[in-house]
Design a protein around this motif. Sequence first.
Motif, PDB file in Angstrom:
ATOM      1  N   MET A   1     -32.234   7.153 -52.841  1.00 32.83           N
ATOM      2  CA  MET A   1     -33.011   7.692 -51.672  1.00 32.83           C
ATOM      3  C   MET A   1     -31.917   7.789 -50.628  1.00 32.83           C
ATOM      4  N   GLU A   2     -32.403   9.031 -50.083  1.00 34.37           N
ATOM      5  CA  GLU A   2     -31.245   9.499 -48.936  1.00 34.37           C
ATOM      6  C   GLU A   2     -31.787   8.790 -47.354  1.00 34.37           C
ATOM      7  N   SER A   3     -30.795   8.142 -47.063  1.00 33.28           N
ATOM      8  CA  SER A   3     -30.800   7.310 -45.985  1.00 33.28           C
ATOM      9  C   SER A   3     -31.057   8.254 -44.723  1.00 33.28           C
ATOM     10  N   ASP A   4     -30.241   9.434 -44.681  1.00 29.94           N
ATOM     11  CA  ASP A   4     -30.324  10.156 -43.703  1.00 29.94           C
ATOM     12  C   ASP A   4     -31.294  11.497 -43.587  1.00 29.94           C
ATOM     13  N   LEU A   5     -32.368  11.304 -44.571  1.00 26.74           N
ATOM     14  CA  LEU A   5     -33.292  12.249 -44.732  1.00 26.74           C
ATOM     15  C   LEU A   5     -34.090  11.901 -43.232  1.00 26.74           C
ATOM     16  N   ARG A   6     -34.777  13.229 -42.768  1.00 23.53           N
ATOM     17  CA  ARG A   6     -35.855  13.054 -41.626  1.00 23.53           C
ATOM     18  C   ARG A   6     -37.165  13.715 -42.302  1.00 23.53           C
ATOM     19  N   VAL A   7     -38.051  13.156 -41.951  1.00 22.28           N
ATOM     20  CA  VAL A   7     -39.508  13.641 -42.390  1.00 22.28           C
ATOM     21  C   VAL A   7     -40.429  13.646 -41.249  1.00 22.28           C
ATOM     22  N   PHE A   8     -40.646  14.907 -40.624  1.00 24.62           N
ATOM     23  CA  PHE A   8     -41.737  15.117 -39.463  1.00 24.62           C
ATOM     24  C   PHE A   8     -43.085  15.305 -39.899  1.00 24.62           C
ATOM     25  N   VAL A   9     -43.992  14.811 -39.534  1.00 24.31           N
ATOM     26  CA  VAL A   9     -45.374  14.736 -39.788  1.00 24.31           C
ATOM     27  C   VAL A   9     -45.988  15.437 -38.459  1.00 24.31           C
ATOM     28  N   LEU A  29     -39.164   3.400 -46.484  1.00 17.56           N
ATOM     29  CA  LEU A  29     -38.662   4.118 -45.244  1.00 17.56           C
ATOM     30  C   LEU A  29     -38.922   3.615 -43.979  1.00 17.56           C
ATOM     31  N   LYS A  30     -37.874   3.688 -43.034  1.00 15.99           N
ATOM     32  CA  LYS A  30     -38.357   3.357 -41.785  1.00 15.99           C
ATOM     33  C   LYS A  30     -38.887   4.491 -40.915  1.00 15.99           C
ATOM     34  N   ALA A  45     -37.953  13.500 -23.922  1.00 16.55           N
ATOM     35  CA  ALA A  45     -36.799  13.320 -23.107  1.00 16.55           C
ATOM     36  C   ALA A  45     -35.480  13.925 -23.623  1.00 16.55           C
ATOM     37  N   GLN A  46     -35.375  13.583 -24.934  1.00 17.11           N
ATOM     38  CA  GLN A  46     -34.260  14.211 -25.750  1.00 17.11           C
ATOM     39  C   GLN A  46     -34.210  15.818 -25.599  1.00 17.11           C
ATOM     40  N   ILE A  47     -35.350  16.334 -25.933  1.00 20.09           N
ATOM     41  CA  ILE A  47     -35.472  17.731 -26.235  1.00 20.09           C
ATOM     42  C   ILE A  47     -35.196  18.315 -24.791  1.00 20.09           C
ATOM     43  N   THR A  48     -35.586  17.977 -23.684  1.00 19.26           N
ATOM     44  CA  THR A  48     -35.547  18.525 -22.385  1.00 19.26           C
ATOM     45  C   THR A  48     -34.092  18.141 -22.054  1.00 19.26           C
ATOM     46  N   GLY A  49     -33.447  17.301 -22.636  1.00 14.17           N
ATOM     47  CA  GLY A  49     -32.018  17.188 -22.115  1.00 14.17           C
ATOM     48  C   GLY A  49     -31.095  17.742 -22.970  1.00 14.17           C
ATOM     49  N   GLY A  50     -31.503  18.609 -24.098  1.00 14.25           N
ATOM     50  CA  GLY A  50     -30.714  19.258 -24.924  1.00 14.25           C
ATOM     51  C   GLY A  50     -30.167  18.289 -25.943  1.00 14.25           C
ATOM     52  N   LYS A  51     -30.883  17.366 -26.207  1.00 14.76           N
ATOM     53  CA  LYS A  51     -30.388  16.311 -27.138  1.00 14.76           C
ATOM     54  C   LYS A  51     -31.068  16.311 -28.552  1.00 14.76           C
ATOM     55  N   ASP A  52     -30.501  15.723 -29.697  1.00 10.20           N
ATOM     56  CA  ASP A  52     -31.631  15.454 -30.731  1.00 10.20           C
ATOM     57  C   ASP A  52     -32.625  14.536 -30.521  1.00 10.20           C
ATOM     58  N   PRO A  53     -34.026  15.178 -30.776  1.00  9.40           N
ATOM     59  CA  PRO A  53     -35.167  14.659 -30.604  1.00  9.40           C
ATOM     60  C   PRO A  53     -35.283  13.236 -31.163  1.00  9.40           C
ATOM     61  N   THR A  54     -34.382  13.131 -32.154  1.00  6.33           N
ATOM     62  CA  THR A  54     -34.497  11.604 -32.699  1.00  6.33           C
ATOM     63  C   THR A  54     -33.335  10.547 -32.132  1.00  6.33           C
ATOM     64  N   GLY A  55     -33.008  10.815 -31.091  1.00 11.53           N
ATOM     65  CA  GLY A  55     -31.760  10.297 -30.887  1.00 11.53           C
ATOM     66  C   GLY A  55     -32.000   8.932 -30.396  1.00 11.53           C
ATOM     67  N   VAL A  60     -34.444   5.698 -37.910  1.00 12.50           N
ATOM     68  CA  VAL A  60     -35.902   6.201 -38.340  1.00 12.50           C
ATOM     69  C   VAL A  60     -35.651   7.488 -39.209  1.00 12.50           C
ATOM     70  N   GLN A  61     -36.647   7.335 -40.203  1.00 11.21           N
ATOM     71  CA  GLN A  61     -36.479   8.516 -41.144  1.00 11.21           C
ATOM     72  C   GLN A  61     -37.795   9.303 -41.079  1.00 11.21           C
ATOM     73  N   VAL A  62     -38.963   8.618 -40.631  1.00 10.10           N
ATOM     74  CA  VAL A  62     -40.157   9.206 -40.534  1.00 10.10           C
ATOM     75  C   VAL A  62     -40.811   9.331 -39.048  1.00 10.10           C
ATOM     76  N   PHE A  63     -41.405  10.342 -38.586  1.00 10.57           N
ATOM     77  CA  PHE A  63     -41.832  10.455 -37.370  1.00 10.57           C
ATOM     78  C   PHE A  63     -43.170  10.961 -37.406  1.00 10.57           C
ATOM     79  N   SER A  64     -44.301  10.399 -36.922  1.00  9.74           N
ATOM     80  CA  SER A  64     -45.640  10.619 -37.177  1.00  9.74           C
ATOM     81  C   SER A  64     -46.525  10.308 -35.701  1.00  9.74           C
TER      82      SER A  64
END
Length: 230
Positions: A1-9, A29-30, A45-55, A60-64
């Motif tokens: 299992m890839e711990s650095d994989l991101r899944v976006f719903v 998965l987390k 806040a991350q997106i508008t600040g030009g940063k990684d949205p998941t930062g 966390v691997q899965v966002f929904s």
Amino acid sequence: MESDLRVFVIGFNKCATKAFHQFFSYNGLKSVHWENNVLAQDMWAQITGGKDPTGLHPGVQVFSDMECVTDLDLPPIEIYLHFRELYNWHPDAKFILNTRAVDAWIISRIYHMDGRYLDAWKHHYATRDVFDVIDRWRQSWAEHHAAVREFFADKPDSLLEFDVDHDAPAKLCRHFEGVLSLDVKYFQVIREGKKTPSWWGVDAGEIVAAQNAVLSIDPNHARAHGILSL
């Protein structure tokens, strides 16, 4: 299992987002889901600040259910609409466009949170007309689905379109084959019940308008929920 994989719903809420969250969580998965509006606020806040949205959610691997709508002090935040930014930061991520019949989705949104969710959108759209809200929801639905399909047309391995009404969980597992080991038994969609919402705290006239809207969309569904006539 890839711990650095991101899944976006990246489908809308009321399209089994919680089922996806639980499915991935039970498979080890987390995963993070809505968090009472905080998830979307953090990601925005991350997106508008030009940063990684998941930062703000390390590990966390899965966002929904990445939205903030019911906080009336803020404009609506729908992170799933910003799938391009998510992809730019995580081009190796997997994206799931969870979808269903649009009329059923609209009815589910009308009933959500005993009508308070609909009331929140009336506030954001500056209208008290439920049919105006429905028209805007339909437009947003069509535009988002079309945009996702167009963007990922040349990236078929990145996107899974999953119809929660018709697709079997095996389709979900096949998409991640070789990347994640997933057990289909953990995918359980919770269906809406047959009773009308309590409509707690909602104006009586607006309750009638909402019920009439449901009846106009799907008379059979409305009658199953005790709405018998306009």
